[in-house]
Design a protein around this motif. Structure first.
Motif, PDB file in Angstrom:
ATOM      1  N   ASP A 100       0.874  -1.164   0.000  1.00 26.79           N
ATOM      2  CA  ASP A 100       0.000   0.000   0.000  1.00 26.79           C
ATOM      3  C   ASP A 100       0.914   1.218   0.000  1.00 26.79           C
ATOM      4  OD1 ASP A 100      -2.039   1.856   0.336  1.00 26.79           O
ATOM      5  OD2 ASP A 100      -2.166   1.540   2.504  1.00 26.79           O
ATOM      6  N   MET A 101       0.964   1.920  -1.130  1.00 20.52           N
ATOM      7  CA  MET A 101       1.869   3.059  -1.251  1.00 20.52           C
ATOM      8  C   MET A 101       1.107   4.361  -1.131  1.00 20.52           C
ATOM      9  SD  MET A 101       4.632   1.754  -4.022  1.00 20.52           S
ATOM     10  CE  MET A 101       5.734   3.088  -3.592  1.00 20.52           C
ATOM     11  N   ARG A 102       1.809   5.360  -0.642  1.00 24.69           N
ATOM     12  CA  ARG A 102       1.253   6.687  -0.411  1.00 24.69           C
ATOM     13  C   ARG A 102       2.286   7.740  -0.783  1.00 24.69           C
ATOM     14  NH1 ARG A 102      -3.372   5.232  -0.426  1.00 24.69           N
ATOM     15  NH2 ARG A 102      -4.748   5.117   1.317  1.00 24.69           N
ATOM     16  N   VAL A 103       1.860   8.987  -0.755  1.00 25.21           N
ATOM     17  CA  VAL A 103       2.760  10.125  -0.921  1.00 25.21           C
ATOM     18  C   VAL A 103       2.626  10.978   0.331  1.00 25.21           C
ATOM     19  CG1 VAL A 103       3.273  12.197  -2.276  1.00 25.21           C
ATOM     20  CG2 VAL A 103       2.531  10.107  -3.422  1.00 25.21           C
ATOM     21  N   ASP A 104       3.750  11.343   0.926  1.00 25.89           N
ATOM     22  CA  ASP A 104       3.768  12.254   2.069  1.00 25.89           C
ATOM     23  C   ASP A 104       4.376  13.573   1.630  1.00 25.89           C
ATOM     24  OD1 ASP A 104       2.598  10.496   3.822  1.00 25.89           O
ATOM     25  OD2 ASP A 104       4.447   9.971   4.870  1.00 25.89           O
ATOM     26  N   ALA A 105       4.093  14.624   2.375  1.00 22.85           N
ATOM     27  CA  ALA A 105       4.635  15.947   2.053  1.00 22.85           C
ATOM     28  C   ALA A 105       5.020  16.670   3.328  1.00 22.85           C
ATOM     29  CB  ALA A 105       3.613  16.773   1.277  1.00 22.85           C
ATOM     30  N   ARG A 106       6.006  17.507   3.213  1.00 28.52           N
ATOM     31  CA  ARG A 106       6.474  18.296   4.352  1.00 28.52           C
ATOM     32  C   ARG A 106       6.909  19.656   3.842  1.00 28.52           C
ATOM     33  NH1 ARG A 106       8.858  16.336   9.127  1.00 28.52           N
ATOM     34  NH2 ARG A 106       7.112  14.905   8.975  1.00 28.52           N
ATOM     35  N   ARG A 107       6.536  20.700   4.557  1.00 33.94           N
ATOM     36  CA  ARG A 107       6.973  22.057   4.221  1.00 33.94           C
ATOM     37  C   ARG A 107       8.446  22.190   4.566  1.00 33.94           C
ATOM     38  NH1 ARG A 107       6.778  27.063   7.110  1.00 33.94           N
ATOM     39  NH2 ARG A 107       5.760  25.960   8.794  1.00 33.94           N
ATOM     40  N   LEU A 108       9.181  22.932   3.740  1.00 34.43           N
ATOM     41  CA  LEU A 108      10.601  23.186   3.971  1.00 34.43           C
ATOM     42  C   LEU A 108      10.812  24.651   4.328  1.00 34.43           C
ATOM     43  CD1 LEU A 108      12.096  21.274   0.905  1.00 34.43           C
ATOM     44  CD2 LEU A 108      11.994  20.491   3.272  1.00 34.43           C
ATOM     45  N   VAL A 109      11.792  24.881   5.172  1.00 35.85           N
ATOM     46  CA  VAL A 109      12.168  26.254   5.532  1.00 35.85           C
ATOM     47  C   VAL A 109      13.677  26.418   5.313  1.00 35.85           C
ATOM     48  CG1 VAL A 109      10.289  26.588   7.187  1.00 35.85           C
ATOM     49  CG2 VAL A 109      12.439  25.603   7.957  1.00 35.85           C
ATOM     50  N   PRO A 110      14.102  27.604   4.894  1.00 41.56           N
ATOM     51  CA  PRO A 110      15.536  27.815   4.681  1.00 41.56           C
ATOM     52  C   PRO A 110      16.292  27.828   6.008  1.00 41.56           C
ATOM     53  CG  PRO A 110      14.278  29.802   4.130  1.00 41.56           C
ATOM     54  CD  PRO A 110      13.297  28.751   4.549  1.00 41.56           C
ATOM     55  N   SER A 111      17.515  27.313   5.983  1.00 39.54           N
ATOM     56  CA  SER A 111      18.393  27.358   7.150  1.00 39.54           C
ATOM     57  C   SER A 111      19.812  27.580   6.653  1.00 39.54           C
ATOM     58  CB  SER A 111      18.302  26.047   7.951  1.00 39.54           C
ATOM     59  OG  SER A 111      19.031  25.032   7.290  1.00 39.54           O
ATOM     60  N   GLU A 112      20.758  27.646   7.570  1.00 36.04           N
ATOM     61  CA  GLU A 112      22.161  27.818   7.186  1.00 36.04           C
ATOM     62  C   GLU A 112      22.663  26.621   6.373  1.00 36.04           C
ATOM     63  OE1 GLU A 112      24.424  28.539  10.695  1.00 36.04           O
ATOM     64  OE2 GLU A 112      23.398  30.423  11.140  1.00 36.04           O
ATOM     65  N   LYS A 113      22.071  25.447   6.575  1.00 37.36           N
ATOM     66  CA  LYS A 113      22.490  24.225   5.884  1.00 37.36           C
ATOM     67  C   LYS A 113      21.705  24.003   4.594  1.00 37.36           C
ATOM     68  CE  LYS A 113      23.482  21.934  10.240  1.00 37.36           C
ATOM     69  NZ  LYS A 113      23.124  20.820  11.109  1.00 37.36           N
ATOM     70  N   GLY A 114      20.863  24.929   4.219  1.00 37.41           N
ATOM     71  CA  GLY A 114      19.970  24.746   3.074  1.00 37.41           C
ATOM     72  C   GLY A 114      18.550  24.581   3.590  1.00 37.41           C
ATOM     73  N   TYR A 115      17.696  24.001   2.795  1.00 38.52           N
ATOM     74  CA  TYR A 115      16.319  23.785   3.227  1.00 38.52           C
ATOM     75  C   TYR A 115      16.227  22.584   4.156  1.00 38.52           C
ATOM     76  CZ  TYR A 115      14.534  27.209  -0.055  1.00 38.52           C
ATOM     77  OH  TYR A 115      14.260  28.371  -0.708  1.00 38.52           O
ATOM     78  N   VAL A 116      15.424  22.745   5.222  1.00 36.67           N
ATOM     79  CA  VAL A 116      15.193  21.669   6.189  1.00 36.67           C
ATOM     80  C   VAL A 116      13.690  21.562   6.427  1.00 36.67           C
ATOM     81  CG1 VAL A 116      17.433  21.942   7.328  1.00 36.67           C
ATOM     82  CG2 VAL A 116      15.470  23.221   8.177  1.00 36.67           C
ATOM     83  N   ASP A 117      13.269  20.425   6.974  1.00 39.17           N
ATOM     84  CA  ASP A 117      11.856  20.237   7.291  1.00 39.17           C
ATOM     85  C   ASP A 117      11.404  21.251   8.330  1.00 39.17           C
ATOM     86  OD1 ASP A 117      11.646  18.091   5.590  1.00 39.17           O
ATOM     87  OD2 ASP A 117      11.873  16.586   7.155  1.00 39.17           O
ATOM     88  N   ALA A 118      10.225  21.810   8.110  1.00 41.01           N
ATOM     89  CA  ALA A 118       9.622  22.703   9.094  1.00 41.01           C
ATOM     90  C   ALA A 118       9.140  21.873  10.281  1.00 41.01           C
ATOM     91  CB  ALA A 118       8.448  23.454   8.464  1.00 41.01           C
ATOM     92  N   GLU A 119       9.065  22.499  11.440  1.00 41.42           N
ATOM     93  CA  GLU A 119       8.586  21.768  12.625  1.00 41.42           C
ATOM     94  C   GLU A 119       7.132  21.341  12.466  1.00 41.42           C
ATOM     95  OE1 GLU A 119       9.375  23.435  16.463  1.00 41.42           O
ATOM     96  OE2 GLU A 119      11.375  24.100  15.863  1.00 41.42           O
TER      97      GLU A 119
END
Length: 131
Positions: free
Chosen positions: A33-52
């Motif tokens: 059973d496959m799905r698609v998940d999504a997460r908002r990204l926010v800019p950081s010093e290391k590049g984009y990271v997952d938002a809390e």
């Protein structure tokens, strides 16, 4: 309404449930059973990271849910997604065989040409990420 300019998100495929059914005549039938998940990204010093926190009403989250709700229809229309489903099923079957102590017969494998990557050893195994 808040501006969507500059907003980023990532989406990825996940296997929610998987296994192998064995028919009465011994045929192994993998399922997943496959799905698609999504997460908002926010800019950081290391590049984009997952938002809390990612709002479930964000456009890419809603798109991921719509794809998930119609995953088999999407896979039937997009060959790359169907190929991903096939790879997932093959992985599920391979794991099942290993967990049940199935052993490889080299005499059987020698009859088949194993596909190789056209780039050979020059193929990069690193997954590209945003920086």
């Amino acid at each position: 309404a808040p501006s969507l300019e500059g907003q980023c998100a990532r989406q990825w495929f996940v296997v929610r449930r998987a296994g192998v059914t064995v028919s009465s005549d011994g045929v192994l039938m993998p399922y997943c059973d496959m799905r698609v998940d999504a997460r908002r990204l926010v800019p950081s010093e290391k590049g984009y990271v997952d938002a809390e926190h990612t709002d479930p009403n964000e456009p890419l989250v809603r798109m991921a849910k719509a794809i998930s709700d119609n995953f088999l229809d999407v896979a039937a229309q997009i060959p790359a997604v169907m190929e991903l489903v096939r790879v997932a099923r093959a992985t599920v079957l391979a794991r099942y065989l290993l967990e049940n102590r199935c052993r490889i017969s080299s005499s059987v494998l020698d009859r088949f040409n194993i596909p190789r990557c056209p780039e050979g050893n020059a193929y990069s195994l690193e997954i590209p990420t945003l920086r």
